[in-house]
Design a protein around this motif. Structure first.
Motif, PDB file in Angstrom:
ATOM      1  N   ASN A  45       0.823  -1.211   0.000  1.00 22.25           N
ATOM      2  CA  ASN A  45       0.000   0.000   0.000  1.00 22.25           C
ATOM      3  C   ASN A  45       0.855   1.259   0.000  1.00 22.25           C
ATOM      4  O   ASN A  45       0.519   2.235  -0.666  1.00 22.25           O
ATOM      5  CB  ASN A  45      -0.957   0.013   1.186  1.00 22.25           C
ATOM      6  CG  ASN A  45      -2.111  -0.928   1.002  1.00 22.25           C
ATOM      7  OD1 ASN A  45      -2.406  -1.372  -0.099  1.00 22.25           O
ATOM      8  ND2 ASN A  45      -2.781  -1.249   2.099  1.00 22.25           N
ATOM      9  N   TRP A  47       3.731   1.742  -1.363  1.00 20.03           N
ATOM     10  CA  TRP A  47       4.302   1.943  -2.692  1.00 20.03           C
ATOM     11  C   TRP A  47       3.245   1.864  -3.795  1.00 20.03           C
ATOM     12  O   TRP A  47       3.574   1.996  -4.973  1.00 20.03           O
ATOM     13  CB  TRP A  47       5.396   0.911  -2.950  1.00 20.03           C
ATOM     14  CG  TRP A  47       6.570   1.100  -2.060  1.00 20.03           C
ATOM     15  CD1 TRP A  47       6.908   0.350  -0.970  1.00 20.03           C
ATOM     16  CD2 TRP A  47       7.566   2.117  -2.157  1.00 20.03           C
ATOM     17  NE1 TRP A  47       8.045   0.843  -0.388  1.00 20.03           N
ATOM     18  CE2 TRP A  47       8.470   1.926  -1.098  1.00 20.03           C
ATOM     19  CE3 TRP A  47       7.773   3.183  -3.026  1.00 20.03           C
ATOM     20  CZ2 TRP A  47       9.573   2.755  -0.893  1.00 20.03           C
ATOM     21  CZ3 TRP A  47       8.875   4.001  -2.824  1.00 20.03           C
ATOM     22  CH2 TRP A  47       9.755   3.790  -1.770  1.00 20.03           C
ATOM     23  N   SER A  48       1.992   1.658  -3.452  1.00 22.30           N
ATOM     24  CA  SER A  48       0.894   1.506  -4.428  1.00 22.30           C
ATOM     25  C   SER A  48       1.169   0.373  -5.413  1.00 22.30           C
ATOM     26  O   SER A  48       0.831   0.464  -6.594  1.00 22.30           O
ATOM     27  CB  SER A  48       0.658   2.811  -5.200  1.00 22.30           C
ATOM     28  OG  SER A  48       0.304   3.841  -4.323  1.00 22.30           O
ATOM     29  N   ARG A  50       0.703  -3.440  -6.887  1.00 21.08           N
ATOM     30  CA  ARG A  50      -0.433  -4.345  -7.010  1.00 21.08           C
ATOM     31  C   ARG A  50      -0.016  -5.789  -7.218  1.00 21.08           C
ATOM     32  O   ARG A  50      -0.698  -6.698  -6.803  1.00 21.08           O
ATOM     33  CB  ARG A  50      -1.311  -3.912  -8.186  1.00 21.08           C
ATOM     34  CG  ARG A  50      -1.906  -2.550  -8.028  1.00 21.08           C
ATOM     35  CD  ARG A  50      -2.707  -2.184  -9.248  1.00 21.08           C
ATOM     36  NE  ARG A  50      -1.906  -2.312 -10.454  1.00 21.08           N
ATOM     37  CZ  ARG A  50      -1.502  -1.314 -11.214  1.00 21.08           C
ATOM     38  NH1 ARG A  50      -1.840  -0.102 -10.910  1.00 21.08           N
ATOM     39  NH2 ARG A  50      -0.780  -1.522 -12.289  1.00 21.08           N
TER      40      ARG A  50
END
Length: 89
Positions: A45, A47-48, A50
């Motif tokens: 989260n 570092w965003s 996925r």
């Protein structure tokens, strides 16, 4: 240096374990375990990120040196190539 590998496939962990990572402390966070998932989600989260695997490299002063995203290819391969190039310099 400290390396954190967030993964959900044991092959990524094994591949990193077999590579030459002398001088690095490696923290493995398995997203399939309760503790690993909790800690892994915090890192992803921040570092965003996925996709897995994800690698974060920190120096001895706990400052981020580099991160490797799997959105650009397998991050374990990226990290190993970085180690090979970094050791030549």
């Amino acid at each position: 240096m400290k390396v954190t590998l967030v993964y959900n496939n044991d092959n990524d962990k094994n591949y990193l374990t077999l590579s030459n990572t002398n001088g690095f402390f490696i923290n493995y966070l398995n997203m399939n375990s309760l503790h690993g998932r909790k800690e892994g989600i915090k890192i992803l989260n921040y570092w965003s990120a996925r996709k897995l695997p994800f690698i974060e490299v920190r120096d001895d002063e706990d400052k981020v040196v580099k991160v490797f995203y799997s959105e650009l290819g397998n991050s374990v391969n990226q990290f190993i190539k970085w180690l090979q190039n970094d050791s030549k310099n």
